[in-house]
Write an enzyme that holds these catalytic residues in place. Structure first.
Site, PDB file in Angstrom:
ATOM      1  N   ASP A   1       2.867  -4.856   4.988  1.00 24.45           N
ATOM      2  CA  ASP A   1       2.717  -6.287   4.635  1.00 24.45           C
ATOM      3  C   ASP A   1       1.409  -6.377   3.831  1.00 24.45           C
ATOM      4  O   ASP A   1       0.436  -6.950   4.300  1.00 24.45           O
ATOM      5  CB  ASP A   1       2.702  -7.177   5.885  1.00 24.45           C
ATOM      6  CG  ASP A   1       1.610  -6.828   6.881  1.00 24.45           C
ATOM      7  OD1 ASP A   1       1.223  -5.638   6.960  1.00 24.45           O
ATOM      8  OD2 ASP A   1       1.124  -7.734   7.585  1.00 24.45           O
TER       9      ASP A   1
ATOM     10  N   HIS B   1      -6.973   0.039  11.002  1.00 22.45           N
ATOM     11  CA  HIS B   1      -5.710  -0.046  11.761  1.00 22.45           C
ATOM     12  C   HIS B   1      -4.593   0.768  11.088  1.00 22.45           C
ATOM     13  O   HIS B   1      -4.062   1.718  11.644  1.00 22.45           O
ATOM     14  CB  HIS B   1      -5.244  -1.504  11.857  1.00 22.45           C
ATOM     15  CG  HIS B   1      -6.224  -2.441  12.472  1.00 22.45           C
ATOM     16  ND1 HIS B   1      -6.576  -2.390  13.797  1.00 22.45           N
ATOM     17  CD2 HIS B   1      -6.929  -3.479  11.938  1.00 22.45           C
ATOM     18  CE1 HIS B   1      -7.446  -3.352  14.065  1.00 22.45           C
ATOM     19  NE2 HIS B   1      -7.674  -4.025  12.948  1.00 22.45           N
TER      20      HIS B   1
END
Ligand code: BDR
Ligand code: CA
Length: 311
Positions: A9, A242
């Site tokens: 995303d 992340h």
């Protein structure tokens, strides 16, 4: 070299993860699928195509995916302070020349997994909506996929977008639950480990001093991201990595320690909707369904990440 499909995303750390995967000699990126999340899906697709242009990797197909969660209206999980309104900090750029392929993301995933049985590692670093749609459409991919590495969840750690919930899982908890309960081989790279990683301003400075087109770009978007951490975590002068850590697990699984767990997503809690919950009781008789990362060699990972992109 093994085949990987990235599901993104594209926000800042997704861009870093794409660059890391594409530049890693250990991985062959056979495609990238996009999803809503940090930004709307059209924007994620545009950012992904732009990152591939920066990497000179326009031959990698990009398939655009879901625009909203499977079963409920979108919830705003990602404040713009981290990724900027359009996902790549405050960077503006002309429309990429490349276009997404005509196959939608879920169908693209299914095609690739069927084409290379037991060979494809799926690295999902956004909401799990595309993968859930793919499983609903073609459940046989569960036994055909080699491994699914998910950046998401927080088992022992605090949440980020909510008290207990991590942003990717919170963005489509029903999709995440469907994926986790599917029986597919899943490794969860959650906040338990990603929050132990850090890219600091001095690391960004090393990229700036390298002064290539790519390292300048990486330094610019990462500086913006670190600005978000400064605001959100009272002066923290560094960001967590992340999404790149999920890629690292595909490159070198020895970077993390894992524990098999019986894991669920809370789909009802008032304060814990979207939380990943594991039964940690010694006498738990439920079959473990997910390998949860519980430890990380953060220093070794960070150095490998920075060096791989020092070009
Ligand atoms: C996840 O949320 C997004 O903002 C990041 O790109 C990462 O995938 C971390 O919770
Ligand atoms: Ca992401």
């Amino acid at each position: 070299m093994h085949r990987v499909l990235l599901d993104v995303d594209t926000g800042v750390d997704d861009a870093l993860a794409i660059a890391y995967a594409v530049r890693s000699p250990a991985l062959d990126v056979i495609g990238i699928t996009t999803c809503f999340g940090n930004v709307p899906v059209d924007c994620a697709t545009r950012n992904t195509l732009h990152v591939l242009e920066r990497l000179g990797a326009t031959g990698i197909p990009v398939a655009a995916g879901e625009a909203a969660p499977l079963f409920h209206p979108p919830m705003r999980a990602y404040p713009a302070q981290f990724h900027g309104e359009k996902g790549l900090g405050d960077l503006t750029f002309p429309d990429p020349e490349g276009k997404p392929v005509s196959t939608p993301a879920a169908a693209f995933m299914v095609d690739q997994i069927r084409r290379y049985p037991k060979q494809v590692t799926l690295i999902c670093v956004g909401p799990l909506t595309n993968l859930a749609a793919a499983i609903l459409h073609a459940p046989e991919i569960i036994s055909l996929v080699r491994q699914i590495i998910v950046m998401g969840g927080a088992v022992g750690a605090a949440g980020n977008c909510r008290m207990h919930a991590e942003a990717n899982v919170y963005s489509d908890p029903e999709a995440a639950q469907l994926v986790f309960q599917s029986g597919a081989p899943i490794t969860l790279v959650g906040l338990d480990v990603t929050m132990k990683t850090e890219l600091g301003l001095e690391d960004v400075q090393r990229w700036r001093e390298r002064d290539s087109d790519l390292t300048r770009f990486l330094a610019d978007i990462t500086s913006y991201y670190i600005g978000g951490y400064r605001q959100a975590y009272s002066g923290r002068e560094g960001c967590a990595l992340h999404d790149p850590l999920a890629v690292a697990v595909a490159i070198d699984p020895s970077l993390v320690e894992v524990q098999p767990m019986a894991l669920q997503v809370d789909l009802e809690g008032i304060h814990s909707y979207g939380r990943t919950v594991a039964d940690l009781r010694p006498r738990c008789t439920d079959r473990p369904n997910v390998d949860v990362c519980t430890g990380v060699d953060a220093k070794r990972f960070q150095e490998h990440f920075i060096q791989t992109l020092m070009i």
